[in-house]
Scaffold this motif. Structure first.
Motif, short mmCIF file in Angstrom:
data_model
loop_
_atom_site.label_atom_id
_atom_site.label_comp_id
_atom_site.label_asym_id
_atom_site.label_seq_id
_atom_site.Cartn_x
_atom_site.Cartn_y
_atom_site.Cartn_z
N GLY A 145 0.85 -1.13 0.03
CA GLY A 145 -0.06 0.04 -0.10
C GLY A 145 0.78 1.23 0.10
O GLY A 145 0.42 2.51 0.39
N LEU A 146 2.13 1.32 -0.38
CA LEU A 146 2.83 2.28 -0.57
C LEU A 146 2.22 3.65 -1.40
O LEU A 146 2.30 4.74 -0.78
N PRO A 147 1.47 3.32 -2.52
CA PRO A 147 1.11 4.33 -3.06
C PRO A 147 -0.01 5.16 -2.24
O PRO A 147 -0.31 6.35 -2.25
N VAL A 148 -0.64 4.40 -1.49
CA VAL A 148 -1.81 5.04 -0.53
C VAL A 148 -0.90 5.87 0.69
O VAL A 148 -1.14 7.03 0.86
N LEU A 149 0.24 5.24 0.99
CA LEU A 149 0.85 6.15 2.11
C LEU A 149 1.42 7.43 1.46
O LEU A 149 1.55 8.39 2.05
N GLU A 150 2.03 7.11 0.36
CA GLU A 150 2.35 8.22 -0.43
C GLU A 150 1.42 9.30 -0.53
O GLU A 150 1.95 10.70 -0.41
N SER A 151 0.34 9.08 -1.16
CA SER A 151 -0.87 10.00 -1.14
C SER A 151 -1.04 10.77 0.11
O SER A 151 -1.18 12.15 0.00
N MET A 152 -1.18 9.93 0.99
CA MET A 152 -1.45 10.46 2.35
C MET A 152 -0.32 11.68 2.77
O MET A 152 -0.67 12.46 3.51
N ALA A 153 0.87 11.17 2.81
CA ALA A 153 1.84 11.87 3.13
C ALA A 153 1.74 13.14 2.40
O ALA A 153 2.57 14.12 2.93
N CYS A 154 1.34 13.31 1.10
CA CYS A 154 1.38 14.53 0.42
C CYS A 154 0.14 15.26 0.63
O CYS A 154 -0.38 16.00 -0.04
N CYS A 155 -0.56 14.71 1.58
CA CYS A 155 -1.83 15.63 2.22
C CYS A 155 -3.13 15.44 1.22
O CYS A 155 -3.72 16.16 1.02
N THR A 156 -2.87 14.31 0.38
CA THR A 156 -3.79 14.11 -0.79
C THR A 156 -5.01 12.85 -0.45
O THR A 156 -4.48 11.81 -0.03
N PRO A 157 -6.25 13.30 -0.51
CA PRO A 157 -7.17 12.15 -0.18
C PRO A 157 -7.08 11.26 -0.94
O PRO A 157 -6.93 11.15 -2.10
N VAL A 158 -7.44 9.92 -0.46
CA VAL A 158 -7.29 8.65 -1.30
C VAL A 158 -8.44 8.11 -1.30
O VAL A 158 -9.42 7.71 -0.62
N VAL A 159 -8.61 7.69 -2.53
CA VAL A 159 -9.69 6.66 -3.12
C VAL A 159 -9.29 5.50 -3.71
O VAL A 159 -8.43 5.59 -4.65
N CYS A 160 -9.47 4.41 -2.92
CA CYS A 160 -8.84 3.15 -3.50
C CYS A 160 -9.85 1.86 -3.15
O CYS A 160 -10.76 2.01 -2.56
N SER A 161 -9.68 0.79 -3.81
CA SER A 161 -10.44 -0.45 -3.43
C SER A 161 -10.03 -1.02 -2.20
O SER A 161 -8.98 -0.88 -1.75
N VAL A 188 -9.25 -3.76 -1.20
CA VAL A 188 -8.69 -5.24 -1.43
C VAL A 188 -7.37 -5.41 -0.69
O VAL A 188 -6.68 -4.29 -0.61
N ALA A 189 -7.08 -6.67 -0.53
CA ALA A 189 -5.65 -6.89 -0.17
C ALA A 189 -5.25 -6.01 0.96
O ALA A 189 -5.83 -5.70 1.97
N SER A 190 -4.08 -5.48 0.96
CA SER A 190 -3.49 -4.51 1.94
C SER A 190 -3.94 -3.26 2.00
O SER A 190 -3.78 -2.60 2.99
N LEU A 191 -4.54 -2.84 0.78
CA LEU A 191 -5.06 -1.40 0.89
C LEU A 191 -6.15 -1.21 1.87
O LEU A 191 -6.00 0.01 2.62
N ALA A 192 -7.06 -2.19 2.19
CA ALA A 192 -7.84 -1.88 3.20
C ALA A 192 -7.36 -1.70 4.61
O ALA A 192 -7.48 -0.88 5.47
N GLU A 193 -6.16 -2.47 4.76
CA GLU A 193 -5.33 -2.20 6.08
C GLU A 193 -4.79 -0.97 6.22
O GLU A 193 -4.65 -0.36 7.25
N ILE A 194 -4.09 -0.70 5.01
CA ILE A 194 -3.09 0.41 5.18
C ILE A 194 -4.02 1.81 5.23
O ILE A 194 -3.91 2.70 5.94
N GLY A 195 -5.06 1.73 4.29
CA GLY A 195 -6.00 2.93 4.01
C GLY A 195 -6.96 3.28 5.47
O GLY A 195 -7.58 4.21 5.70
N ASN A 196 -6.89 2.03 6.27
CA ASN A 196 -7.82 1.91 7.53
C ASN A 196 -9.05 3.22 7.45
O ASN A 196 -9.94 2.60 6.47
N ASP A 197 -9.24 3.98 8.20
CA ASP A 197 -10.32 4.60 8.08
C ASP A 197 -9.99 6.20 7.61
O ASP A 197 -10.78 7.19 7.48
N MET A 198 -8.88 6.07 7.10
CA MET A 198 -8.44 7.40 6.43
C MET A 198 -8.80 7.39 4.97
O MET A 198 -8.29 8.63 4.24
#
Length: 93
Positions: free
Chosen positions: A5-21, A23-33
């Motif tokens: 889920g590095l792209p998710v974290l990279e987006s968050m670190a850039c203060c950018t809202p994340v829309v993702c599926s 699935v897999a690790s994205l749900a865990e990394i995206g959490n409630d953010m």
């Protein structure tokens, strides 16, 4: 598919809202953010992206603060420390 889920974290670190599926690790990394969409439903994807783009300036600023704080919890030092901990927990041969 994304292994961690590095792209998710990279987006968050850039203060950018994340829309993702969700699935897999994205749900865990995206959490409630993150905002999650059904990767098989183009209408759902479009709706979630549209909702994110429609956020007001105050909502975006508040979210940006939360995103950067959340993303900052994931560091390479923490990864290294946890990896060493696992190695040390293995039985010696």
């Amino acid at each position: 598919y994304e292994g961690f889920g590095l792209p998710v974290l990279e987006s968050m670190a850039c203060c950018t809202p994340v829309v993702c599926s969700k699935v897999a690790s994205l749900a865990e990394i995206g959490n409630d953010m993150a905002t999650f969409c059904d990767p098989q439903d183009p209408k759902d994807i479009a709706q979630k992206i549209g909702g994110t783009l429609a956020l007001g300036q105050n909502q975006r600023a508040s979210l940006a603060t939360k995103l950067i704080a959340y993303a900052s919890k994931f560091t390479w030092k923490k990864v290294a420390d946890q990896t060493v901990k696992v190695y040390k927990s293995l039985p010696k041969r």
